[in-house]
Design an enzyme around this catalytic site. Structure first.
Site, PDB file in Angstrom:
ATOM      1  NE  ARG A 224       0.681   3.381  -1.654  1.00 21.53           N
ATOM      2  CZ  ARG A 224      -0.548   3.390  -1.147  1.00 21.53           C
ATOM      3  NH1 ARG A 224      -0.890   2.538  -0.216  1.00 21.53           N
ATOM      4  NH2 ARG A 224      -1.451   4.243  -1.591  1.00 21.53           N
TER       5      ARG A 224
ATOM      6  CG  HIS B  27      -3.998  -2.279  -0.072  1.00 23.75           C
ATOM      7  ND1 HIS B  27      -3.043  -1.730  -0.883  1.00 23.75           N
ATOM      8  CD2 HIS B  27      -4.446  -1.253   0.699  1.00 23.75           C
ATOM      9  CE1 HIS B  27      -2.918  -0.441  -0.622  1.00 23.75           C
ATOM     10  NE2 HIS B  27      -3.766  -0.118   0.343  1.00 23.75           N
TER      11      HIS B  27
END
Ligand code: NAP
Length: 314
Positions: free
Chosen positions: A229, A277
């Protein structure tokens, strides 16, 4: 009949989910989230991505919530979300294999300065190496987080010939991996690693954990791979460490704000590769297999893996 409601990918892909579950678990009734004839009392399981706040709480017989992604913040951010209902993360075999493939690519790219070749190719410049490439056998990779993904990634790195260290909250044992635990083990873990691979969850304890101090204590030539993250890394510290070369390079797949804004200085950070991502995203059939196996196990009253623990926040 056990009923699963699906909110994942929109109504165009719902027929695919229905067909997958029809093959895997014909005894399951599969309903669409926005079906106006759906009675919330009927729902036993919910497979979701970003459910509207309040909708899950209105299903009084819900036995488990299955997240269609590895992260569960899209469920826990709902103020009406009940901690008493099991919440299961996605993370089956395909997710692990894809993540390990990505990390191997990222670690090798850092070792071989791939960002410099990319830059040279963009400008039509023949870039010869600045330094002799490091060997896998002498590049220690430190995996932060030894859970579902980190544990598997550490094993794949060992199999690829890297010396590997690992760090988790509680003591772990993985063959071929030197494991450290807790805040007490962090300094020694960082000092032993050249390349840090971040596979921690985002919690109150891990947010902002990767600072300039951590990055500048890695062995040289050092590197960071962040596939967890964005919030785990202090962005200004990362940029400073790359600018002053205390960090040799970075491969980043996750960011505090996604999509990464066009104005972000990270796009132009030196010796850095950026991906959107995409490190690991299991296919719909693989996710459906995990969901079917999870529902079967829960129906038999068994414990299931990948259950979110509200107390620890992951
Ligand atoms: P997980 O199974 O929950 O494992 C978490 C690991 O982190 C565990 O080993 C845990 O320690 C450790 N940990 C947690 N808090 C800690 C702390 N305060 N200090 C030290 N260690 C701590 O998580 P996962 O499923 O492997 O996922 C890892 C990350 O990958 C998540 O951030 C997830 O969102 C991300 N992810 C990214 C992508 C992508 O495409 N980029 C795809 C999937 C997942 P213990 O072992 O002691 O519990």
């Amino acid at each position: 009949m056990v009923c699963l409601v699906v909110r994942a990918g929109g109504s165009q892909v719902f027929p695919h989910w229905k067909q997958l579950f029809a093959n895997l678990m014909p005894e399951l009734e599969v309903r669409e989230w926005d079906d106006p004839t759906l009675d919330p009392k009927q729902v036993d399981y919910a497979l979701v991505w970003q459910p509207e706040p309040g909708r899950l709480a209105a299903m009084p017989n819900l036995r488990a919530i299955l997240s269609v992604a590895a992260g569960v913040d899209h469920v826990t951010c709902d103020p009406t979300w009940s901690r008493a209902i099991p919440l299961i993360r996605m993370g089956e075999e395909e997710t692990r294999v894809q993540m390990a493939d990505y990390v191997l690519w990222a670690v090798l790219s850092l070792m071989r300065d791939a960002a410099r070749w990319q830059e040279g190719q963009g400008q039509g410049v023949w870039v010869r190496r600045e330094r002799r490439p490091a060997l896998s056998s002498s590049t220690q990779v430190g995996v932060m987080g030894l859970g579902s993904l980190g544990g598997y990634v550490a094993r794949r790195l060992v199999a690829a010939g890297f010396p590997v260290a690992g760090w988790a909250r509680t003591p772990r044992q993985i063959e071929g991996v030197v494991c450290y635990a807790g805040q007490d083990g962090l300094a020694a873990f960082v000092a032993s690693s050249h390349i840090l691979v971040c596979l921690l969850p985002e919690t109150d304890e891990t947010r902002g954990l990767i600072t300039y101090d951590v990055l500048s204590r890695l062995r040289q030539p050092s590197g960071l791979v962040n596939v967890a993250r964005g919030s785990l890394v202090v962005e200004a510290d990362l940029l400073r460490a790359l600018e002053d070369k205390s960090l040799h390079g970075a491969v980043l797949d996750v960011f505090e704000h996604e999509p990464l804004p066009q104005t972000s200085p990270l796009w132009h950070a030196p010796r850095t590769l950026i991906t959107p991502h995409i490190a690991s995203e299991a296919s719909r059939p693989a996710r459906a297999r995990q969901v079917a196996a999870t529902i079967r196990a829960l129906e038999r009253g068994e414990e299931v893996p990948l259950r979110y623990d509200p107390q620890h926040g992951y």
